[in-house]
Design an enzyme around this catalytic site. Structure first.
Site, short mmCIF file in Angstrom:
data_model
loop_
_atom_site.label_atom_id
_atom_site.label_comp_id
_atom_site.label_asym_id
_atom_site.label_seq_id
_atom_site.Cartn_x
_atom_site.Cartn_y
_atom_site.Cartn_z
N LYS C 43 0.04 13.39 21.72
CA LYS C 43 0.82 12.24 21.28
C LYS C 43 2.27 12.68 21.06
O LYS C 43 2.52 13.78 20.54
CB LYS C 43 0.24 11.72 19.96
CG LYS C 43 1.08 10.69 19.21
CD LYS C 43 0.88 9.30 19.72
CE LYS C 43 1.77 8.27 19.01
NZ LYS C 43 1.84 7.00 19.77
N ASN C 124 9.22 12.21 26.61
CA ASN C 124 8.98 10.77 26.56
C ASN C 124 10.32 10.07 26.43
O ASN C 124 10.79 9.77 25.33
CB ASN C 124 8.05 10.45 25.39
CG ASN C 124 7.80 8.95 25.27
OD1 ASN C 124 8.33 8.16 26.06
ND2 ASN C 124 7.00 8.57 24.29
N CYS C 127 9.68 5.37 25.97
CA CYS C 127 8.88 4.58 25.04
C CYS C 127 9.54 3.25 24.77
O CYS C 127 10.69 3.19 24.33
CB CYS C 127 8.69 5.31 23.72
SG CYS C 127 7.68 4.34 22.58
N ASN C 189 5.07 5.10 31.86
CA ASN C 189 4.75 4.62 30.52
C ASN C 189 4.32 3.13 30.59
O ASN C 189 4.09 2.61 31.68
CB ASN C 189 5.98 4.78 29.62
CG ASN C 189 5.60 5.10 28.18
OD1 ASN C 189 4.76 4.44 27.59
ND2 ASN C 189 6.19 6.14 27.62
#
Ligand SMILES: Cc1cc2nc3c(=O)[nH]c(=O)nc-3n(C[C@H](O)[C@H](O)[C@H](O)COP(=O)(O)OP(=O)(O)OC[C@H]3O[C@@H](n4cnc5c(N)ncnc54)[C@H](O)[C@@H]3O)c2cc1C
Ligand SMILES: Cc1cc2nc3c(=O)[nH]c(=O)nc-3n(C[C@H](O)[C@H](O)[C@H](O)COP(=O)(O)OP(=O)(O)OC[C@H]3O[C@@H](n4cnc5c(N)ncnc54)[C@H](O)[C@@H]3O)c2cc1C
Ligand SMILES: Cc1cc2nc3c(=O)[nH]c(=O)nc-3n(C[C@H](O)[C@H](O)[C@H](O)COP(=O)(O)O)c2cc1C
Ligand SMILES: Cc1cc2nc3c(=O)[nH]c(=O)nc-3n(C[C@H](O)[C@H](O)[C@H](O)COP(=O)(O)O)c2cc1C
Ligand code: FES
Ligand code: FES
Lengths: 313, 274, 313, 274
Positions: C43, C124, C127, C189
């Protein structure tokens, strides 16, 4: 009977349910009285004749489909001589969807279709099927503004700009269309997608990529409708995955003044009638007299309390 | 056969939920489904089809409707029949229907076969579910007093379908099989050629295989025999709106695109492209 | 047993099936032996602690879900002291997903997680839940290049850039990440979406908009995987809606060298194992010895003949 | 109760397809489902739950699993029970299951109730499906020789659920109803206050209503009585991965977020926030 009428700029529609371009034609007259829906939005036409994309042109998905029809068009002359007289028998406003390869060509075509009997022009600046890799005018605010400005200069008819969910700048594009003089926004066209046949290892569409439609895209179209309705003052017409009364209400609550129903008409040609009736009943049951009591009434935030189960209930 | 946009020539069609009366296998690969249907969908013409909203079953979630030729219709009795082969998600779903279940059908759709008065001696040539499409045509031909020859092609003689049905419509039935080689193009050319020579063929009707189409185009051109073919293409709407179902046709020296669901599914054999 | 191994730059994975960030945690060790999957993708963490978004954080859709979890994070210290030692027991490569608000913060965090036991860093930059209206670095090639360049300067570990399907410039963004030194791309994503509760007229998510995942987005993720795989030389890892062997194969055929499985693990925590076995069997049944005989083998066009039924069959 | 990330304290859980043995209504609003389940999912503890992959039915397509408390489990007999109320798409799907059908279940999940030795006199207070969650706790309490009082709240006396079951576990059962006003907060405060005064309450167990939670927090604080509550929150994964199911808890003067599926669903009453 509640009052289902809705105003899209200077046009008043008897109800907020109309077909999406490309999922409607005179052939539907064989199924029901076409004068019962809010407007008639025709399949996009181009000035020249076009044959469209190679088959397979559609491919089924769970909860939707991909299409790469590619705007086959019989051209402007056919439209003037055959389509327009056909639609003249109806009183629902006729919305003519047009597409072209440049702002100038768009303007020329808009001029050519600004004819008696045409109530509005929908500028399909968002078709993912005719340009490479889904590029379309509505991908960027700059090209949107340029083409809409050219169109504005070419016609006095109400101008609807049909946007694409494939842009990363939905708000900027919406505002560009408004700034250039669009009377309304249609939000939105299909989402660029793809599918592959495992055994043959070939794309499932003749055009390789295509536009996704149907319930699977509803959350995307709804999100963009919400974003646009907050960002512009002109009316927004929601479109994408609408199949049920709940879907219609979601779009209205998010801020749409009307909705277009596309792919669901393939599954159920009479769905628009059912939606009009269901909306009427829903409003009547709640004593809601007009759509203004629904449109754009979304609360600012989720109600944590209303969603708390168990110990908080 | 083509419609004038000023006057939608499309026969009225309707979306109704019909009740399944029976839905059972006929000879392994095929299933026959009989429905109780209301009058508004029973003004049918041979060669027309319906779009069926196939039920989901297990992991199968057929989203689009599935086109299916009318195998039989009887307005007086309120009956509608389809003969189908299980091919994928949609037809697998159809096969799960039990008597008493509802099935949402949309139709009748498309332009069926024509039968000009001068076509006295009709030759039907088909294979597999193609025979389903020709069955109501045979019935009409009998009613109109035409002479009928039905060449039914199959892998083996015991898999040839609807032969009794065609006989009951007064047809001379000729079964040709892969097993004994009689279904090969050469054998058929000889067989049909013989009938033509004997003056027994005014028109062909076919559907299904492109091998057969090419053979009939060749024989038709050589002997000036017209005919019609029912064609297939993947469909989204089935009523002319989406343009998914186009195929190419040769008209004079031009290639034109026509919608199988709307201008078809029946087309002149001479114009079809395999 | 076929050879399922795949190379992502200098990392070799024993098989191409790994979890997607945010849909995997040490808790899954209670269900199966985590060393059987290709890699462990954690995560997303941030340097500081974050509590995440208000509930409701998820909302169900037909064929998928929306989430607005919002990157709750226990911060970098917790990661170093608790998470890293936990994962040390496994031999599958550990991929640490990181997020930050600026290129400089991204670089600092990348440096901080460049620790023994970490096999790669997944940035990431996509997001949709932490920035307004789904804006993220990976929305534009410029910001992508800036952040990836800063990251490249901060670590020698393999760097994966996780892209977003919400951009209108997927190819340019992919190329920007590659130019800035990314070792691989994760495509992609979630898709920005929304849902409204009709009765309360409130958004179904605490954060109003959220990221759509699950089978409904597969055609979009597959399309973008195909676009990116053709546009860059570095490996592409497909992600989005993967639930079945067919899905895995579609992504591999489209050009992905590996795939990430996200939401489906919520429906079936053992799905990754089943996919590995199914892929093995599928290859064995066809005598396919290695993934290279599958990856990127998509044919240039749909086979009209193979799809012609009826008269053409 | 909280897990050390170095050693997943999560009890092993498994995803299995269990066979439905029965699935019938109990008193109108609720349904009892009994499953034949394999041993790997039967090492359960009261307060734990399962995530059920509810079948699609008609237009309902529940995508996520649904959390459901264990109502009964019997490893020796290979039995697992759930008591549920039809609320929406998922539970509607559950209700369609017939004996012989399979149901994919994932569990057991979460951290159940604790029962420290010094808690001799237990008071259970719940309503509706909350009683389902407390049923296995009552059974365990009996096995451990604790004294048990169960306050079962319902709209009407005839809708009070599982009272016989609680009695069979040796509990004194007190039914309170909306109909006669005995379920109101004031009545309950008096009732429970009396028991506390009589020294008959060492600990509370509850779940369900925030009204009850507040009352027990108040009484617990006033009289120094601990207790546990089983809480609910929407879940996506049910095993700790997604962080969808967080709720806020008051720990000292801090508000902390905990995952209902992983740190819970059982929490100290004192820390829960209504
Ligand atoms: C006018 C017409 C009449 C037909 N009549 C019959 C009949 O009487 N009996 C019969 O068994 N079959 C008939 N077919 C074929 C039938 O439509 C297909 O077998 C059926 O659509 C397959 O669906 P599926 O979901 O089982 O297969 P899938 O392969 O899962 O279908 C996937 C998609 O491809 C389409 N498709 C697959 N095969 C065909 C095909 N041959 N033609 C058009 N689309 C196809 C499906 O409609 C669907 O959209 C007819 C087709 C047409 C166009
Ligand atoms: C740990 C736990 C134990 C539970 N035990 C039981 C039980 O023993 N018996 C029983 O009848 N119910 C129980 N519930 C509530 C049960 O999970 C919901 O009634 C059920 O999920 C509703 O699903 P639906 O599709 O029928 O309703 P919908 O309203 O259509 O559900 C929509 C979404 O909201 C979620 N949701 C709706 N209500 C709840 C709720 N109360 N709690 C959590 N998520 C919810 C659903 O899971 C789904 O994701 C429990 C909940 C939790 C968290
Ligand atoms: C087969 C098909 C053809 C379409 N043709 C057009 C078109 O010509 N012009 C246009 O603006 N949109 C076209 N669209 C997009 C629809 O108008 C609509 O924006 C989209 O399908 C999303 O709505 P839906 O999910 O309700 O179908 C087409 C869609 C489909 C499925
Ligand atoms: C609940 C949830 C949480 C997620 N959290 C993250 C995250 O922290 N970081 C990230 O890069 N992606 C996150 N994602 C996105 C997934 O990694 C994945 O890209 C996306 O869900 C699409 O794949 P799927 O359809 O297989 O789920 C999350 C997705 C979900 C559903
Ligand atoms: S199937 Fe839509 S036009 Fe033929
Ligand atoms: S439901 Fe996923 S963490 Fe609790």
């Amino acid at each position: 009977m509640s009052d289902l009428s809705t105003k899209i700029g200077r046009l008043t529609l008897q109800n907020p349910i109309m077909p999406a371009s490309g999922t409607f034609s005179e052939d539907l007259a064989a199924v029901f009285d076409l004068d019962r829906i809010g407007a008639h939005v025709l399949k996009t036409i181009t000035a020249e004749t076009r044959s469209g994309n190679p088959t397979p042109r559609v491919c089924e998905l769970p909860g939707g489909m991909l299409n790469a029809i590619g705007i086959p068009s019989k051209g402007i002359d056919y439209f003037r001589e055959h389509a327009l007289p056909f639609w003249a028998r109806y009183s629902a406003p006729l919305v003519v969807s047009i597409s072209a390869h440049s702002a100038a060509e768009f303007a020329t075509l808009a001029r050519a279709v600004s004819l008696p009997g045409v109530a509005a022009i929908e500028a399909n600046i968002s078709c993912p099927n005719i340009e490479a890799d889904g590029k379309a005018f509505a991908m960027s605010p700059e090209s949107t503004e340029a083409v809409m400005r050219a169109l504005r200069g070419a016609t006095d008819l109400p101008l609807w700009a049909k946007l694409t969910p494939n842009t990363g700048e939905p708000i900027e594009v919406a505002q560009a269309a408004e700034a250039a003089g669009a009377d309304a926004l249609v939000v939105a066209n299909t989402v660029l997608g793809m599918a592959i046949d495992i055994e043959s290892r070939r794309p499932r569409l003749g055009n390789v990529m295509g536009g996704m439609s149907g319930p699977a895209i509803k959350p995307i179209a709804l999100r963009m409708t919400y974003q646009c309705a907050r960002a512009v003052a002109i009316p927004v017409i929601g479109c994408g995955g609408i199949a049920t009364l709940d879907d219609v209400l979601e779009f209205l609550i998010a801020g749409a003044r009307a909705v277009q129903v596309g792919t669901e008409t393939f599954r159920s040609p009479t769905v628009m009638l059912r939606l009009i009736e269901a909306l009427d009943q829903w409003m009547a049951a709640r004593g809601i007299g007009s759509l203004d009591q629904i449109i754009g009434t979304i609360a600012a935030e989720a109600d944590e309390a209303a969603r708390h189960w168990g110990a908080a209930s | 056969m083509f419609h004038d946009p000023l006057m939608p020539a499309a026969p009225r069609c309707a979306e109704v939920t019909a009740e399944v009366l029976s839905n059972s296998p006929v000879n392994g690969e095929y299933r026959l489904m009989e429905l109780a249907a209301p009058p508004e969908v029973l003004e049918c013409h041979p060669g027309q089809f319906f779009q069926l909203l196939c039920p989901t079953s297990g992991a199968d979630q057929p989203y689009l409707r599935r086109p299916m030729s009318i195998y039989g219709y009887d307005a007086a009795a309120g009956r509608l029949q389809f003969l189908y082969k299980i091919a994928g998600a949609g037809t697998r779903g159809l096969a799960t229907l039990r008597p008493g279940d509802g099935l949402n059908v949309l139709g009748p759709l498309g332009v069926g076969f024509s039968m000009p008065p001068e076509w006295r001696n009709l030759m039907l040539v088909a294979r597999g579910v193609g025979l389903a499409t020709l069955a109501p045509l045979a019935k009409l031909a009998q009613a109109e007093g035409r002479r009928l020859t039905a060449i039914c092609s199959a892998r083996r003689a015991d898999l040839a379908m609807s032969t009794d049905l065609f006989r009951s419509y007064g047809a001379e039935v000729i079964v040709v099989t892969d097993a004994d080689g009689s279904s090969s193009v050469e054998s058929l050319r000889a067989l049909i050629g013989g009938r033509i020579a004997a003056g027994q063929v005014d028109a062909f009707y076919t559907c299904g295989s492109s091998r057969l189409l090419r053979l009939l185009q060749e024989l038709g051109a050589a002997h000036g025999i017209p005919g019609e073919i029912a064609m297939e293409q993947q469909m989204a709407c089935g009523i002319g709106m989406c343009q998914a179902c186009v195929r190419s046709f040769r008209v004079g020296d031009q290639i034109v695109q026509r919608r199988v669901c709307r201008e078809g599914p029946v087309f002149p054999i001479a114009e079809a492209m395999a």
